[in-house]
Design a protein around this motif. Structure first.
Motif, mmCIF file in Angstrom:
data_model
loop_
_atom_site.group_PDB
_atom_site.id
_atom_site.type_symbol
_atom_site.label_atom_id
_atom_site.label_comp_id
_atom_site.label_asym_id
_atom_site.label_seq_id
_atom_site.Cartn_x
_atom_site.Cartn_y
_atom_site.Cartn_z
ATOM 1 N N GLY A 56 0.811 -1.371 0.096
ATOM 2 C CA GLY A 56 0.176 0.084 -0.116
ATOM 3 C C GLY A 56 0.843 1.211 -0.049
ATOM 4 N N SER A 57 1.986 1.313 0.723
ATOM 5 C CA SER A 57 2.868 2.420 0.819
ATOM 6 C C SER A 57 3.449 2.661 -0.463
ATOM 7 N N ALA A 58 4.038 1.343 -1.242
ATOM 8 C CA ALA A 58 4.537 1.728 -2.499
ATOM 9 C C ALA A 58 3.575 2.138 -3.427
ATOM 10 N N TYR A 59 2.258 1.792 -3.611
ATOM 11 C CA TYR A 59 1.348 2.543 -4.628
ATOM 12 C C TYR A 59 1.083 3.877 -3.983
ATOM 13 N N ALA A 60 1.079 4.220 -3.022
ATOM 14 C CA ALA A 60 0.750 5.370 -2.483
ATOM 15 C C ALA A 60 1.750 6.418 -2.821
ATOM 16 N N VAL A 61 3.100 6.116 -2.881
ATOM 17 C CA VAL A 61 4.120 6.988 -3.423
ATOM 18 C C VAL A 61 4.392 6.997 -4.917
ATOM 19 N N VAL A 62 4.040 6.182 -5.451
ATOM 20 C CA VAL A 62 4.038 5.787 -6.900
ATOM 21 C C VAL A 62 3.028 6.633 -7.718
ATOM 22 N N ALA A 63 1.851 6.559 -7.096
ATOM 23 C CA ALA A 63 0.756 7.277 -7.858
ATOM 24 C C ALA A 63 1.060 8.685 -8.413
ATOM 25 N N GLY A 64 0.874 8.758 -9.802
ATOM 26 C CA GLY A 64 1.177 10.285 -10.294
ATOM 27 C C GLY A 64 2.586 10.369 -10.956
ATOM 28 N N ALA A 65 3.376 9.441 -10.718
ATOM 29 C CA ALA A 65 4.863 9.732 -11.030
ATOM 30 C C ALA A 65 5.088 9.293 -12.437
ATOM 31 N N ALA A 67 8.435 8.770 -13.519
ATOM 32 C CA ALA A 67 9.701 7.857 -13.485
ATOM 33 C C ALA A 67 9.651 7.474 -11.852
ATOM 34 N N VAL A 68 10.379 6.124 -11.826
ATOM 35 C CA VAL A 68 10.577 5.704 -10.263
ATOM 36 C C VAL A 68 12.091 5.449 -10.448
ATOM 37 N N VAL A 69 12.882 6.024 -9.459
ATOM 38 C CA VAL A 69 14.271 5.730 -9.431
ATOM 39 C C VAL A 69 14.407 4.637 -7.942
ATOM 40 N N HIS A 70 14.461 3.672 -8.244
ATOM 41 C CA HIS A 70 14.770 2.750 -7.017
ATOM 42 C C HIS A 70 16.100 2.336 -6.187
ATOM 43 N N VAL A 71 16.461 3.272 -5.375
ATOM 44 C CA VAL A 71 17.898 3.056 -4.771
ATOM 45 C C VAL A 71 17.697 2.353 -3.556
ATOM 46 N N ALA A 72 16.721 2.475 -2.742
ATOM 47 C CA ALA A 72 16.246 2.015 -1.390
ATOM 48 C C ALA A 72 16.714 0.169 -1.209
ATOM 49 N N ALA A 73 17.702 -0.027 -0.337
ATOM 50 C CA ALA A 73 17.948 -1.245 -0.140
ATOM 51 C C ALA A 73 18.836 -1.523 0.835
ATOM 52 N N ILE A 74 18.475 -2.726 1.930
ATOM 53 C CA ILE A 74 19.756 -3.055 2.768
ATOM 54 C C ILE A 74 21.173 -3.072 1.723
ATOM 55 N N PRO A 75 22.114 -2.374 2.033
ATOM 56 C CA PRO A 75 23.097 -2.569 1.064
ATOM 57 C C PRO A 75 24.156 -3.800 0.985
ATOM 58 N N GLN A 76 24.199 -4.388 2.001
ATOM 59 C CA GLN A 76 25.026 -5.613 2.085
ATOM 60 C C GLN A 76 24.343 -6.661 2.986
ATOM 61 N N PRO A 77 24.910 -8.069 2.866
ATOM 62 C CA PRO A 77 24.148 -9.057 3.672
ATOM 63 C C PRO A 77 24.742 -9.239 4.859
ATOM 64 N N THR A 78 25.705 -8.547 5.284
ATOM 65 C CA THR A 78 26.340 -9.101 6.580
ATOM 66 C C THR A 78 25.857 -8.358 7.853
ATOM 67 N N GLY A 79 24.756 -7.264 7.799
ATOM 68 C CA GLY A 79 24.487 -6.498 8.795
ATOM 69 C C GLY A 79 23.090 -6.973 9.387
ATOM 70 N N ASN A 80 22.546 -7.893 8.836
ATOM 71 C CA ASN A 80 20.781 -8.238 8.971
ATOM 72 C C ASN A 80 20.940 -9.956 8.738
ATOM 73 N N PRO A 81 20.194 -10.283 9.326
ATOM 74 C CA PRO A 81 20.044 -11.870 9.025
ATOM 75 C C PRO A 81 19.481 -12.065 7.483
ATOM 76 N N PRO A 82 20.002 -13.221 7.020
ATOM 77 C CA PRO A 82 19.839 -13.454 5.330
ATOM 78 C C PRO A 82 18.355 -13.093 5.024
ATOM 79 N N PHE A 94 9.666 -5.613 -5.894
ATOM 80 C CA PHE A 94 8.297 -5.872 -6.502
ATOM 81 C C PHE A 94 7.077 -5.120 -6.200
ATOM 82 N N ASN A 95 7.272 -4.572 -4.897
ATOM 83 C CA ASN A 95 5.903 -3.556 -5.058
ATOM 84 C C ASN A 95 5.970 -2.362 -5.609
ATOM 85 N N LEU A 96 7.227 -1.999 -5.713
ATOM 86 C CA LEU A 96 7.399 -0.862 -6.478
ATOM 87 C C LEU A 96 7.232 -1.073 -8.100
ATOM 88 N N ILE A 97 7.699 -1.985 -8.754
ATOM 89 C CA ILE A 97 7.624 -2.240 -10.104
ATOM 90 C C ILE A 97 6.079 -2.661 -10.436
#
Length: 295
Positions: A56-65, A67-82, A94-97
Motif C-alpha cells: 500500500g505504501s509503494a502504491y501511495a508514493v508511486v501514484a502520479g509519477a 518515473a521511479v528511481v529505486h535506490v532503497a535497499a539493505i546495501p550488503q548481506p552481513t548486517g542483517n539476517p539473510p 516487487f511492490n514498486l515495479i
C-alpha cells in the motif's frame, strides 16, 4: 517529470535527488528516515516517509509519477539476517515495479549491484571469468544480497514483457564521495595487493548520479542493464600487470582501453546512455591515498 527516488536519504539517494532537482525535475524522495520539520534545514525536492515492503505504501508514493528511481535497499548481506536482506530488497522492488506497471509509469530505474556476478560475499571462493567484467558475464550469486539484486533485474524483465514501461538496471561499483575516499580506497591506492572482489574498481557518487539522471531521461526501450564504474582503477595502477601479479592466469584478460583501466567495462553505458564520467580518486587523494586539501 515527476520522479520518485527511493532511499533518498542515503549516500546515493541524496546525490541522485539533488542531480534530478538540478535538472528541473519534480522529485519526491522516499525513505525510512523521519521528515524534517525544522526551519532552515533544506532537503532537495519533496519528501515522504514510507516502508516500501508494504504494498500500500509503494502504491501511495508511486501514484502520479512519470518515473521511479529505486535506490532503497539493505546495501550488503552481513548486517542483517539473510531472510531480512532478501525479503526487504526483493519485496520493495516487487511492490514498486508492480505499482509502476499498474499506474502506467513510463520509466523505472532499478539500482542493482556489481555484486550480482557473485564476486562479493561468496561462501565458496569465486573469481570472475574475465576482466574487465561486462554485462555479458555470467551471473553466479551466492549471498542473499546479490540474489535479491539478481531477482530484481528479472522483475524488470517481466515488467517490460507485460507492459509499456521502460526499465534500466544500473550496477554501480562500490560508491565513494568526498567523505570516505581515504577510508575506503586509501589502502588500495597505496598498495594494489589490497584486493577487492571488483578488481580495484570504484565509482564516484556524483558520476553515478549523472548516470541515474541519464537513465531517468532515457527513451531506451525494454530493459537495459549497465555497469557504472570509473574508467580507471583505484591508484591508477597498470591493470594488466597487477591482474597477472595477484591472480596469475585465473582471470582472462580482455582488451583494455587504457593502461590504468578499471576491472569493470563501461563501454555499454557510454555507447547507449551517453554517460561520460569525469571524476577520479585522484581528485580527492594523493598518490599515497591521503586526502588532498579541500578548497
Amino acid at each position: 517529470m515527476k520522479v520518485v527516488v527511493t532511499g533518498s536519504r542515503g549516500k546515493v539517494g541524496r546525490a541522485a535527488t539533488q542531480a534530478l532537482v538540478d535538472q528541473g525535475h519534480d522529485v519526491l524522495g522516499v525513505d525510512l528516515v523521519r521528515p524534517v520539520f525544522d526551519a532552515g534545514e533544506v532537503v532537495p525536492g519533496r519528501y515522504q516517509m514510507a516502508d516500501l515492503t508494504d504494498a500500500g505504501s509503494a502504491y501511495a508514493v508511486v501514484a502520479g509519477a512519470d518515473a521511479v528511481v529505486h535506490v532503497a535497499a539493505i546495501p550488503q548481506p552481513t548486517g542483517n539476517p539473510p531472510h531480512v536482506v532478501f525479503q526487504t530488497n526483493l519485496m520493495s522492488t516487487f511492490n514498486l515495479i508492480e505499482a509502476s506497471v499498474r499506474f502506467g509509469v513510463k520509466r523505472f530505474v532499478n539500482i542493482s549491484s556489481e555484486s550480482i556476478v557473485g564476486n562479493f560475499f561468496p561462501e565458496r571462493p569465486f573469481l570472475p571469468s574475465y576482466a574487465p567484467v561486462d554485462e555479458q558475464h555470467p551471473l553466479l550469486p551466492q549471498d542473499p544480497y546479490a540474489l535479491s539484486k539478481h531477482f530484481g533485474e528479472q522483475l524488470m524483465d517481466a515488467a517490460v514483457r507485460r507492459s509499456d514501461i521502460r526499465a534500466i538496471s544500473i550496477r554501480p561499483s562500490t560508491v565513494h564521495n568526498e567523505d570516505n575516499y581515504e577510508a575506503n580506497l586509501g589502502k588500495q591506492v597505496r598498495d594494489p595487493s589490497v584486493l577487492s572482489g571488483n578488481l580495484w574498481s570504484y565509482i564516484d557518487v556524483y558520476d553515478l548520479a549523472d548516470a541515474i539522471v541519464l537513465a531517468t531521461e532515457s527513451d531506451l526501450p525494454g530493459h537495459e542493464v549497465f555497469y557504472i564504474a570509473s574508467p580507471d582503477n583505484a591508484g591508477g595502477h597498470d591493470f594488466a600487470e597487477i591482474l597477472h601479479r595477484y591472480y596469475g592466469d585465473q582471470i582472462e584478460l580482455r582488451k583494455l582501453d587504457r593502461v590504468d583501466a578499471s576491472g569493470i567495462s563501461i563501454e555499454k553505458a557510454r555507447r547507449l546512455l551517453g554517460w561520460n564520467p569525469t571524476r577520479s580518486w585522484s581528485d580527492y587523494l594523493d598518490s599515497e591515498g591521503h586526502n588532498l586539501p579541500r578548497n
